[in-house]
Design an enzyme around this catalytic site. Structure first.
Site, short mmCIF file in Angstrom:
data_model
loop_
_atom_site.label_atom_id
_atom_site.label_comp_id
_atom_site.label_asym_id
_atom_site.label_seq_id
_atom_site.Cartn_x
_atom_site.Cartn_y
_atom_site.Cartn_z
N GLU A 172 0.84 -1.21 0.00
CA GLU A 172 0.00 0.00 0.00
C GLU A 172 0.86 1.26 0.00
OE1 GLU A 172 -2.80 -0.50 3.26
OE2 GLU A 172 -4.12 -1.68 1.97
N GLU A 361 -5.42 -8.39 -1.21
CA GLU A 361 -6.08 -8.22 0.08
C GLU A 361 -7.54 -7.90 -0.17
OE1 GLU A 361 -4.58 -5.58 3.11
OE2 GLU A 361 -2.51 -5.98 2.53
C1 BG6 Z 1 -4.33 -3.15 4.72
C2 BG6 Z 1 -2.98 -3.57 5.22
O1 BG6 Z 1 -4.43 -1.78 4.86
O2 BG6 Z 1 -5.45 -3.55 5.39
C3 BG6 Z 1 -2.99 -4.68 6.22
O3 BG6 Z 1 -2.10 -3.86 4.17
C4 BG6 Z 1 -4.18 -4.55 7.13
O4 BG6 Z 1 -1.76 -4.69 6.89
C5 BG6 Z 1 -5.45 -4.62 6.30
O5 BG6 Z 1 -4.20 -5.43 8.19
C6 BG6 Z 1 -6.74 -4.53 7.10
O6 BG6 Z 1 -6.71 -3.43 7.94
P1 BG6 Z 1 -6.98 -3.61 9.50
O7 BG6 Z 1 -6.70 -2.31 10.09
O8 BG6 Z 1 -8.38 -4.02 9.61
O9 BG6 Z 1 -6.02 -4.65 9.97
#
Ligand code: BG6
Length: 466
Positions: A172, A361
């Site tokens: 990101e 993701e």
């Molecule tokens: C992304 C990141 O922003 O979202 C991860 O690359 C992160 O590291 C994921 O865990 C989900 O966000 P969160 O804050 O719910 O863990």
């Protein structure tokens, strides 16, 4: 309904600092994540001797990875996204000699994955850098850090050249605009010009890593990684449409540099109008011409923008400063759920870059409840993932070239933005709470069996949206 292509990769995505634990094992150095106990949006706090942070142990993947990989294999994973903790390889970031015990850990991890027929997708830098680089150099504000990163990247490419064929540079990379400490190791209140200069250094480092990867592992592919923060206009007012275009460009510009090899004109205009002079050498410009092989991104939510500055009712918990979309529901953490947006984004990115895409993701952070029989009925997660995967298939039908899908946190892990265990994404439950209590034992949730079936049938078991 058609099956997903045979070559499509299925799996999950993780990050070293959110799963491994072992924060000081085998000579590991202190990373920026180790001094950010409250998550990526939180402040940096010096370690208090004897005081534990949740990530110090995380889910203890450092020691339990063989059992966890066995569970991923049981679901039929063909791909697992992991990151290498830079501080395991170079504890301070600027050594010449690598830490052998850190290198050996990832050898064991990749061997275990190979034995399970799971292909690793490896992020070089996921929200952590050696803390010493921040203290000694001022993070990515210094050009020196480019060389240290390049040395780290070349070291791991050389070491794992026969084991890892899919790489990502910075997780990101556009997050630095919202969390400069996490992204580029700069204080949160930094001037815009300093943040963009540090980002420039990171973009050059990313391009140099691409060049090194191509040279050292010619049969590997290396991609960038964007936070896919798709923004819609709040209305059809042309001012809103223009505003949405600008907002989207504020993050797409990273992809433009990484995929096209130079800064787009709209960004040069932005720098001019904000009196930002980027120190960009001729060599930097040559380096940037090493473009990525594919585009990867995270996708969780969308939001809206308006040209009307009086409308500033922000999405609660949303780190991207977007307005709520009246047509969408939100997660418990206020992230607006938008499966159709994934299809739109996939099409937009494909139209823009004409390079393969990888959804690295996606997922729903939710509170799970273990019932009296020790079961977790996470139908909400199944619905979320089902609806998003249906849209991925629609995009494939639209002609978009997609390499694979790794949902976020296939096993519960420590959340990034809030450093919580209670915000769970996994198919596998981990017995640990926000205070660090729990046995760390693993339980298969209902979604575990659901995802295994989706993978087995290459998506034919997905339910079409009503
Ligand atoms: C992304 C990141 O922003 O979202 C991860 O690359 C992160 O590291 C994921 O865990 C989900 O966000 P969160 O804050 O719910 O863990």
């Amino acid at each position: 309904m058609k099956a997903f292509p045979e070559a499509f990769l299925w799996g999950g995505a993780t990050a070293a600092n959110q799963i491994e634990g072992g924060w000081q094992s085998d000579n590991k150095g202190i990373s920026t994540s180790d001094v950010q106990p409250n998550g990526v949006m939180g402040k940096m706090e010096e370690r208090i001797p004897g005081k534990e942070n949740l990530k110090d142990t995380a889910i203890d993947f450092y020691h339990r990875y063989p059992d966890d990989i066995a569970l991923f294999a049981e679901m039929g994973f063909t791909c697992l996204r992991v990151s290498i903790a830079w501080t395991r390889i170079f504890p301070s970031g600027d050594e010449r000699e690598a830490n052998e015990s850190g290198l050996a850990f990832y050898d064991r991890l990749f061997d275990e994955l190979a034995a399970a027929n799971i292909q690793p997708l490896v992020t070089l830098s996921h929200y952590e850098m050696p803390y010493d680089l921040v203290k000694r150099y001022g993070g990515w504000g210094s050009r020196k850090v480019i060389e240290h990163f390049e040395h780290y990247a070349k070291t791991v490419f050389t070491r794992y050249q026969h084991k890892v064929k899919l790489w990502l540079t910075f997780n990101e990379i556009n997050m630095s605009l919202h969390a400069p400490y996490t992204g580029v190791g700069l204080p949160e209140q930094s001037e815009k010009a300093d943040i963009y200069q540090a980002i420039h250094h990171q973009l050059v480092a990313s391009a140099r890593a691409v060049a090194a990867c191509h040279e050292i592992i010619p049969d590997a592919r290396i991609g960038n990684m964007l936070l896919g923060g798709l923004v819609y206009p709040l209305s059809c007012h042309p001012g809103d449409i223009l505003q949405a275009m600008q907002e989207n460009r504020s993050w797409l510009f990273f992809g433009d540099v990484q995929a096209r090899g130079s800064y787009p004109g709209y960004m040069l205009r932005f720098f001019r109008e904000h009196n930002i002079q980027i120190d960009m050498t001729d060599q930097d410009q040559k380096d940037l011409s090493h473009t990525v092989d594919f585009i990867s991104f995270s996708y969780y939510l969308t939001g809206c923008v308006s040209h009307d500055e009086t409308i500033n009712n922000k999405i609660q918990g949303n780190i991207l400063n977007m307005l709520p979309n009246p047509h969408l529901e939100s997660s418990e953490w206020g992230w607006q759920i938008d499966p159709t947006g994934l299809r739109i984004l996939l099409n937009e990115l494909w139209d823009r870059y004409q390079k393969p895409l990888f959804i690295v993701e996606n997922g729903l952070g939710a509170k799970d409840r273990v019932d009296a029989n020790g079961k977790i009925h996470d139908d909400y997660r199944i619905h979320y993932l089902n609806d998003h995967l249906v849209q991925v298939r629609e995009a494939i039908e639209d002609g978009v070239d997609i390499l694979g899908y790794t949902s976020w946190g296939p096993i519960d892990l420590v959340s990034a933005s809030h450093a919580q265990m209670s915000k769970r994404y996994g198919y596998i439950y981990v017995d640990r709470d926000d205070d660090g209590h729990g046995s760390l034992s693993r339980i298969r949730k209902d979604s575990f069996y659901w995802y295994a079936e989706v993978i087995r049938t290459r998506g034919l078991s997905l339910q079409q949206l009503k």
